[in-house]
Design a protein around this motif. Structure first.
Motif, PDB file in Angstrom:
ATOM      1  N   MET A 106       0.830  -1.449  -0.080  1.00 63.58           N
ATOM      2  CA  MET A 106      -0.237  -0.151   0.160  1.00 63.58           C
ATOM      3  C   MET A 106       0.956   1.174  -0.408  1.00 63.58           C
ATOM      4  O   MET A 106       2.156   1.162   0.515  1.00 63.58           O
ATOM      5  CB  MET A 106      -1.132   0.324   1.432  1.00 63.58           C
ATOM      6  N   VAL A 107       0.873   2.179  -1.133  1.00 63.58           N
ATOM      7  CA  VAL A 107       1.223   3.845  -1.024  1.00 63.58           C
ATOM      8  C   VAL A 107       1.144   4.546   0.309  1.00 63.58           C
ATOM      9  O   VAL A 107       1.334   4.880   0.793  1.00 63.58           O
ATOM     10  CB  VAL A 107       1.250   4.073  -2.470  1.00 63.58           C
ATOM     11  N   PHE A 108      -0.200   4.110   1.299  1.00 63.61           N
ATOM     12  CA  PHE A 108      -0.397   5.129   2.077  1.00 63.61           C
ATOM     13  C   PHE A 108       0.049   5.081   3.902  1.00 63.61           C
ATOM     14  O   PHE A 108       1.072   3.748   3.927  1.00 63.61           O
ATOM     15  CB  PHE A 108      -1.976   5.706   2.290  1.00 63.61           C
ATOM     16  N   ASN A 109       0.822   5.864   4.157  1.00 65.20           N
ATOM     17  CA  ASN A 109       1.365   5.884   5.637  1.00 65.20           C
ATOM     18  C   ASN A 109       0.468   5.417   6.148  1.00 65.20           C
ATOM     19  O   ASN A 109      -0.792   5.543   6.380  1.00 65.20           O
ATOM     20  CB  ASN A 109       2.128   6.441   5.955  1.00 65.20           C
ATOM     21  N   THR A 110       0.475   4.126   7.618  1.00 60.23           N
ATOM     22  CA  THR A 110       0.035   3.537   8.124  1.00 60.23           C
ATOM     23  C   THR A 110       0.610   4.669   9.369  1.00 60.23           C
ATOM     24  O   THR A 110       1.318   3.896   9.993  1.00 60.23           O
ATOM     25  CB  THR A 110      -0.210   2.297   8.297  1.00 60.23           C
ATOM     26  N   GLY A 111      -0.212   5.379  10.330  1.00 63.64           N
ATOM     27  CA  GLY A 111       0.469   5.781  11.233  1.00 63.64           C
ATOM     28  C   GLY A 111      -0.237   5.398  12.583  1.00 63.64           C
ATOM     29  O   GLY A 111      -1.406   4.342  12.681  1.00 63.64           O
ATOM     30  N   ALA A 112      -0.095   5.879  13.720  1.00 66.85           N
ATOM     31  CA  ALA A 112       0.116   4.667  15.195  1.00 66.85           C
ATOM     32  C   ALA A 112      -0.865   5.534  15.486  1.00 66.85           C
ATOM     33  O   ALA A 112      -1.915   3.871  15.351  1.00 66.85           O
ATOM     34  CB  ALA A 112       0.861   5.620  16.217  1.00 66.85           C
ATOM     35  N   ALA A 113      -2.219   5.895  15.288  1.00 63.57           N
ATOM     36  CA  ALA A 113      -3.698   5.574  15.725  1.00 63.57           C
ATOM     37  C   ALA A 113      -4.473   4.833  14.668  1.00 63.57           C
ATOM     38  O   ALA A 113      -4.892   3.461  14.951  1.00 63.57           O
ATOM     39  CB  ALA A 113      -4.693   6.874  15.747  1.00 63.57           C
ATOM     40  N   LEU A 114      -3.917   4.638  13.645  1.00 63.64           N
ATOM     41  CA  LEU A 114      -4.934   4.121  12.449  1.00 63.64           C
ATOM     42  C   LEU A 114      -4.271   2.077  13.184  1.00 63.64           C
ATOM     43  O   LEU A 114      -4.905   1.856  13.133  1.00 63.64           O
ATOM     44  CB  LEU A 114      -4.188   4.111  11.004  1.00 63.64           C
ATOM     45  N   LEU A 115      -3.090   2.178  12.863  1.00 62.84           N
ATOM     46  CA  LEU A 115      -2.933   1.071  13.061  1.00 62.84           C
ATOM     47  C   LEU A 115      -3.158   0.589  15.280  1.00 62.84           C
ATOM     48  O   LEU A 115      -3.551  -0.728  15.130  1.00 62.84           O
ATOM     49  CB  LEU A 115      -1.072   1.347  13.744  1.00 62.84           C
ATOM     50  N   ASP A 116      -2.908   1.406  16.004  1.00 65.66           N
ATOM     51  CA  ASP A 116      -3.910   0.794  17.193  1.00 65.66           C
ATOM     52  C   ASP A 116      -4.922   0.287  16.786  1.00 65.66           C
ATOM     53  O   ASP A 116      -6.053  -0.874  17.464  1.00 65.66           O
ATOM     54  CB  ASP A 116      -3.668   2.431  17.988  1.00 65.66           C
ATOM     55  N   ARG A 172      -2.113  -8.853   8.307  1.00 66.23           N
ATOM     56  CA  ARG A 172      -2.155  -8.450   7.311  1.00 66.23           C
ATOM     57  C   ARG A 172      -2.585  -8.963   6.126  1.00 66.23           C
ATOM     58  O   ARG A 172      -2.491  -8.538   5.071  1.00 66.23           O
ATOM     59  CB  ARG A 172      -0.343  -9.126   7.162  1.00 66.23           C
ATOM     60  N   GLN A 173      -3.959  -9.401   6.415  1.00 62.34           N
ATOM     61  CA  GLN A 173      -4.886  -9.206   5.966  1.00 62.34           C
ATOM     62  C   GLN A 173      -5.636  -8.097   5.174  1.00 62.34           C
ATOM     63  O   GLN A 173      -6.181  -7.288   3.499  1.00 62.34           O
ATOM     64  CB  GLN A 173      -6.503  -9.653   5.860  1.00 62.34           C
ATOM     65  N   VAL A 174      -5.269  -6.540   5.676  1.00 63.81           N
ATOM     66  CA  VAL A 174      -5.527  -4.731   5.297  1.00 63.81           C
ATOM     67  C   VAL A 174      -4.644  -4.671   4.999  1.00 63.81           C
ATOM     68  O   VAL A 174      -4.540  -3.494   4.183  1.00 63.81           O
ATOM     69  CB  VAL A 174      -6.205  -4.792   6.722  1.00 63.81           C
ATOM     70  N   ILE A 175      -3.593  -4.319   5.653  1.00 64.10           N
ATOM     71  CA  ILE A 175      -1.580  -4.012   5.602  1.00 64.10           C
ATOM     72  C   ILE A 175      -0.842  -4.989   5.969  1.00 64.10           C
ATOM     73  O   ILE A 175      -0.778  -5.732   6.767  1.00 64.10           O
ATOM     74  CB  ILE A 175      -2.288  -2.527   6.896  1.00 64.10           C
ATOM     75  N   GLU A 176      -0.094  -4.377   4.829  1.00 61.06           N
ATOM     76  CA  GLU A 176       1.813  -5.212   5.436  1.00 61.06           C
ATOM     77  C   GLU A 176       2.010  -4.760   7.014  1.00 61.06           C
ATOM     78  O   GLU A 176       1.973  -3.322   6.848  1.00 61.06           O
ATOM     79  CB  GLU A 176       2.627  -4.994   4.712  1.00 61.06           C
ATOM     80  N   ILE A 177       1.624  -4.836   7.999  1.00 60.36           N
ATOM     81  CA  ILE A 177       3.223  -5.453   9.168  1.00 60.36           C
ATOM     82  C   ILE A 177       3.681  -6.009   9.485  1.00 60.36           C
ATOM     83  O   ILE A 177       3.338  -7.723   9.376  1.00 60.36           O
ATOM     84  CB  ILE A 177       2.089  -5.396  10.253  1.00 60.36           C
TER      85      ILE A 177
END
Length: 108
Positions: A1-11, A35-40
């Protein structure tokens, strides 16, 4: 995904994943579900879990599985309230972004 994932979104994502099972879930499964939603990576996930524990959003317990202890994370009432706030805020934010992308112009 090209969009950044900030701390609040991860939480928010982690709280949503953990809230899906009333009994709680363990770290590896949380990683797989997220990981089904974002790469982590697991090295990114565990600080998120520690922060949510410290903030009282999650509680933890150990249970034996296959001869070893497995650490389970369960959402608390504080965590559920925080998740509900994230959901409300996300709906407003997503609507604004969608309006910009679709040219509707209503992003106030």
């Amino acid at each position: 995904m090209v969009f950044n994932t900030g701390a609040a979104l991860l939480d928010a994502i982690v709280l949503a994943v953990v809230s899906m099972d009333a009994k709680g879930t363990y770290g590896y499964k949380i990683t797989q579900d997220v990981r089904q939603v974002i790469e982590i990576s697991e090295s990114t996930l565990y600080p998120v879990l520690r922060r949510l524990l410290k903030d009282g959003c999650l509680e933890v317990y150990d249970m034996e599985y296959g001869g070893r202890n497995r650490r389970y994370y369960k959402i608390t009432e504080v965590g559920r309230a925080q998740l509900n706030l994230y959901i409300s805020e996300w709906q407003i934010y997503a609507a604004k972004i969608t309006n910009i992308f679709t040219g509707r112009g209503k992003y106030e």
